[in-house]
Design a protein around this motif. Structure first.
Motif, short mmCIF file in Angstrom:
data_model
loop_
_atom_site.label_atom_id
_atom_site.label_comp_id
_atom_site.label_asym_id
_atom_site.label_seq_id
_atom_site.Cartn_x
_atom_site.Cartn_y
_atom_site.Cartn_z
N UNK A 58 -4.62 -2.69 -3.44
CA UNK A 58 -3.75 -1.52 -3.51
C UNK A 58 -2.31 -1.99 -3.39
N UNK A 59 -1.50 -1.59 -4.38
CA UNK A 59 -0.07 -1.92 -4.31
C UNK A 59 0.63 -0.83 -3.52
N UNK A 60 1.37 -1.25 -2.51
CA UNK A 60 2.08 -0.29 -1.67
C UNK A 60 3.56 -0.35 -2.04
N UNK A 61 4.04 0.73 -2.65
CA UNK A 61 5.45 0.85 -3.01
C UNK A 61 6.14 1.67 -1.92
N UNK A 62 7.44 1.90 -2.10
CA UNK A 62 8.18 2.62 -1.08
C UNK A 62 7.63 4.03 -0.87
N UNK A 63 7.35 4.71 -2.00
CA UNK A 63 6.96 6.12 -1.86
C UNK A 63 5.55 6.45 -2.34
N UNK A 64 4.77 5.43 -2.67
CA UNK A 64 3.41 5.70 -3.14
C UNK A 64 2.57 4.43 -3.00
N UNK A 65 1.28 4.59 -3.19
CA UNK A 65 0.43 3.40 -3.27
C UNK A 65 -0.60 3.61 -4.37
N UNK A 66 -0.97 2.51 -5.05
CA UNK A 66 -1.78 2.59 -6.26
C UNK A 66 -2.88 1.51 -6.23
#
Lengths: 80, 140
Positions: free
Chosen positions: B126-134
Motif C-alpha cells: 500500500x502506497x501511503x501518500x499525504x492525503x490518501x493510501x492506495x
C-alpha cells in the motif's frame, strides 16, 4: 467455511476473514466461491484480477472445495 | 554447513547479511537485487509503503521460485527475503540473490527471482501518500 482476506480484498469486505454460514451450503468450487464473494461484495469486480488459494496453493476455477480447506482470496499481488 | 536456499519474511532487512549467505567456495560470482522504497510514484510523493502477506503461502511460493531457479541455472546459493510492515523512503523491502561459478548464471537467476516474486508471491503493498493510501496494482 472461512475465507482469509488480504490487501484490498480485506478493505472491501471490511474484515480479515469472511465466513459462509447459515442455511445456504458453502461454495463447492473455486469458481462458485468467486461468484458468491463478488455477488456479496460487488467492489471485488473492480479488481484487475482475483485468484483463490486452497491450502496455500493457487487453485484453478474448477477445483472443488471441502470443509477444512484453508481458503484465501488473492487480489493482485504487489510485492517487491 | 550453510543452507543452499534462504527463504524469509522478516520485519526488517539487513542488506549486509546477504553476501555471507550467498558466498560459496565454488562461486566466482554473486548477484544481488535490493528493492527499496522510492519517494515518487508518477510525480506523487510517497510517505511510506506498507506491506502485508499471506505468510504460509508466500514462503511456499518463494521456495518454489528458488527451486525453479536452481533447475534453470547451476547455483550454489539462493536467497529470497521480503520485509513486511511499514517502510519509510529509502528502506530496503526485498533482497534476492544467487551465486554461481560464473557471472552469467547468477545475473540471469537474480532477474528471474525478483520478476517471479513480483508476479506470484502473495505480498501486497500500500502506497501511503499525504492525503490518501492506495493498494498498488489492485485496480486497472
Amino acid at each position: 467455511m472461512e475465507v482469509l482476506l488480504f490487501g484490498i480484498a480485506k478493505d472491501i469486505v471490511g474484515k480479515p476473514s469472511f465466513r459462509f454460514e447459515g442455511e445456504d451450503a458453502p461454495p463447492s468450487s473455486v469458481s462458485e466461491l468467486k461468484k458468491r464473494m463478488k455477488a456479496a461484495f460487488p467492489e471485488l469486480e473492480r479488481l484487475s484480477s482475483l485468484a483463490v488459494a486452497v491450502n496455500s496453493e493457487y487453485a484453478e476455477d474448477g477445483q472443488s472445495l471441502k470443509q477444512g480447506d484453508e481458503i484465501a482470496l488473492i487480489p493482485p499481488v504487489s510485492g517487491g | 554447513m550453510k543452507q543452499k536456499t534462504t527463504i524469509e519474511i522478516v520485519d526488517q532487512i539487513d542488506v549486509s547479511q546477504v553476501y555471507g549467505e550467498l558466498s560459496h567456495p565454488h562461486s566466482g560470482g554473486v548477484c544481488v537485487f535490493v528493492g527499496s522504497v522510492r519517494e515518487f510514484t508518477q510525480n506523487e510523493q510517497v510517505m511510506a509503503l506498507e506491506f502485508e502477506t499471506y505468510k504460509a503461502m508466500a514462503l511456499k511460493e518463494m521456495a518454489k521460485i528458488a527451486d525453479a531457479a536452481s533447475q534453470k541455472w547451476t547455483l550454489n546459493r539462493v536467497v529470497l527475503r521480503h520485509a513486511i510492515g511499514k517502510k519509510e523512503v529509502g528502506e530496503p523491502v526485498v533482497v534476492v540473490g544467487a551465486s554461481s561459478a560464473h557471472r552469467d548464471a547468477c545475473f540471469e537467476a537474480c532477474r528471474f527471482l525478483i520478476d517471479t516474486l513480483k508476479e506470484r508471491v502473495p505480498i501486497w503493498k500500500k502506497e501511503i501518500f499525504k492525503n490518501k493510501s492506495v493498494w498498488v496494482s489492485a485496480t486497472p
